[in-house]
Design an enzyme around this catalytic site. Structure first.
Site, short mmCIF file in Angstrom:
data_model
loop_
_atom_site.label_atom_id
_atom_site.label_comp_id
_atom_site.label_asym_id
_atom_site.label_seq_id
_atom_site.Cartn_x
_atom_site.Cartn_y
_atom_site.Cartn_z
N HIS A 1 39.60 15.45 22.19
CA HIS A 1 39.84 14.12 22.75
C HIS A 1 41.30 13.77 22.60
CE1 HIS A 1 38.91 10.01 24.00
NE2 HIS A 1 39.83 9.66 23.12
N ASP B 1 28.85 0.85 22.64
CA ASP B 1 30.30 0.99 22.80
C ASP B 1 30.73 0.57 24.20
OD1 ASP B 1 33.03 1.91 22.19
OD2 ASP B 1 32.58 3.30 23.80
N ARG C 1 36.00 -6.20 24.70
CA ARG C 1 37.33 -6.05 24.09
C ARG C 1 38.41 -6.09 25.16
NH1 ARG C 1 36.83 -0.55 21.57
NH2 ARG C 1 39.02 -0.84 21.08
N SER D 1 34.94 3.61 18.52
CA SER D 1 34.59 3.78 19.93
C SER D 1 34.71 5.25 20.33
CB SER D 1 35.53 2.90 20.76
OG SER D 1 35.48 3.23 22.11
N LYS E 1 31.22 8.23 20.68
CA LYS E 1 30.87 9.01 21.88
C LYS E 1 30.88 10.50 21.58
CE LYS E 1 33.83 6.39 23.95
NZ LYS E 1 34.65 5.41 24.66
N1 URA Z 1 39.30 5.02 24.21
C1 URA Z 1 38.03 4.73 23.86
O1 URA Z 1 37.10 5.46 24.17
N2 URA Z 1 37.81 3.59 23.17
C2 URA Z 1 38.80 2.75 22.80
O2 URA Z 1 38.53 1.76 22.16
C3 URA Z 1 40.11 3.08 23.16
C4 URA Z 1 40.33 4.22 23.87
#
Ligand code: URA
Length: 432
Positions: free
Chosen positions: A91, A170, A177, A192, A196
């Site tokens: 990621h 999320d 947010r 967050s 995932k």
């Molecule tokens: N990417 C994400 O998946 N979540 C966030 O809060 C910020 C960037």
């Protein structure tokens, strides 16, 4: 779930700086997912977390509550060629010109591993992996869980969108947010991202945490803290996690924009391409492989000898794409000439904005992007130029977008000392 909590008490507790206990966190995340906790209450809690922060135990519990709001995939028995293989994913916190996933995923799949890469679309100045790959004719991002497993077992690599069952809390919280000024909270970003990745079922993870003007959190100290927290979540959740903290003050590579970045990735997969992207891809590959116990790997060999390209073609074809089809090109191309002489700098954020203004990005979720639009840097950070030299080109299908994009690109360009390449690794943190 425990009875006896109420959202107002939990908001007040965080507002006043108290650590939330496991039960309170489970209750509020579950209540929000089921619609019992109102969006305005969750927004208030997000703001309280933004100002008060969270301890590592709170962040870990928050992350597992978000994983538990949906389905956690189990990829532990996944086989390739009849043998069970480890899973490893990557990621990036998002940067300008960052198309590394397109090369890294098939590169890793040349070893006996599987790479389940669930990716997103772009919003604002950073591009999205899915948008980039969708510039390849026929390629499909929306696979269901069984198609995803089939592609993974066949090719060892899949890049696709996340289904609605993956950490739904999320998804809903991110939407709040986004409209309440609470995105840049390190605990909430970390939870967050990691919720995932944990929910997708990967056994190991390499993180590229960016700093510099192109990044979410420009300050290197913030990027380091984000990396530390995500590695701690990985350790607590049984996901072997490594994070590289890397520079994005200037764009990675030369291309910014969807098909333009795919074309650049094809150069890397053919054994060439910009050295900063090749170096970072290989550094991330070495970390990812180390996380699954492969320590003697030389990723450069597999870029040079065509194995990574073969793996890319197999992955694209398995998702309906035609790796031989020409990529879309923009109808209009304009040059930017240097206004000054000397060693040059590019501001990554402004180059990203120029690409976005040319049509490569979107303003609202769901909008179409122009696959051919974007920017190509002809000269990069540290190059010496003379006033009048061509330093970049802007590409667009909508001609009326060119003046705005060119003005932003001109503002991104300047003379100055060489700050070093994008992708330089400032720090490495590991959970093992
Ligand atoms: N990417 C994400 O998946 N979540 C966030 O809060 C910020 C960037």
């Amino acid at each position: 779930m425990s009875a006896g909590h109420d959202a107002v008490r939990i908001i007040e507790a965080k507002r006043d700086g108290r650590e939330l206990d496991d039960d309170e966190i489970d209750w509020i995340v579950d209540g929000f997912t089921r619609g019992v906790v109102a969006p305005e209450q969750m927004s208030a809690l997000a703001m309280a977390i933004y100002f008060r922060g969270m301890t590592d135990p709170e962040i870990t519990r928050w992350t597992s509550a978000m994983v538990g709001s949906g389905t956690r995939m189990d990829l532990s028995g996944l086989t390739r060629g009849g043998a069970v293989v480890p899973t490893v994913d990557k990621h990036s916190t998002g940067g300008v010109g960052d198309a590394i996933t397109l090369v890294l995923t098939p590169l890793l799949a040349t070893w006996d591993v599987a790479v389940p890469q669930l990716s997103g679309r772009g919003l604002g100045h950073t591009g999205g992996t899915l948008d980039k790959l969708e510039s390849i004719p026929g390629w499909r991002a929306d696979l269901d869980a069984s198609e995803m497993r089939t592609v993974l077992a066949r090719t060892g690599a899949v890049i696709c969108s996340a289904g609605p069952d993956l950490a739904p809390a999320d998804r809903a919280l991110y939407a709040l947010r986004d409209v309440t000024g609470t995105v840049p909270s390190i605990p909430m970003i970390a939870a967050s991202i990691m919720s995932k990745k944990i929910a997708e079922g990967t056994g190991a993870l390499v993180l590229d945490v960016k700093y510099g003007s192109g990044a979410f959190r420009p300050d290197p100290a913030d990027a380091r803290e984000l990396a530390r927290v995500m590695v701690a979540i990985g350790a607590a959740s049984g996901v072997r996690t490594s994070a590289l903290v890397t520079a994005n003050h200037t764009p990675l590579g030369r291309a910014v924009g969807n098909a333009l970045e795919v074309a650049e990735c094809l150069e890397i997969l053919a054994g060439g391409g910009p050295p900063d992207m090749v170096d970072l891809t290989c550094a991330l590959a070495a970390e990812a492989l180390s996380a699954v116990g492969i320590d003697d790997a030389d990723p450069r060999d597999r870029l040079a000898d065509g194995r990574a390209m073969d793996s890319f073609r197999a992955m694209i074809s398995a998702q309906g794409g035609d790796p031989e089809a020409p990529l879309p090109r923009a109808a209009h191309v304009e040059q930017l000439r240097a206004a000054v002489s000397g060693p040059i700098q590019w501001n990554a954020l402004r180059v990203g904005r120029a690409s976005w203004l040319s049509g490569a990005g979107r303003t609202r979720p769901g909008e179409d992007v122009d696959p051919g639009a974007g920017v190509v840097l002809r000269r990069v950070e540290g190059d010496h130029v003379r006033a009048g030299d061509v330093v970049a080109t802007v590409h667009a299908n909508a001609e009326e977008r060119l003046p705005g994009a060119l003005a932003e690109l001109a503002a991104a360009f300047g003379a100055g000392s060489d700050r070093g390449p994008a992708g330089a690794v400032a720090e490495r943190l590991r959970s093992w």
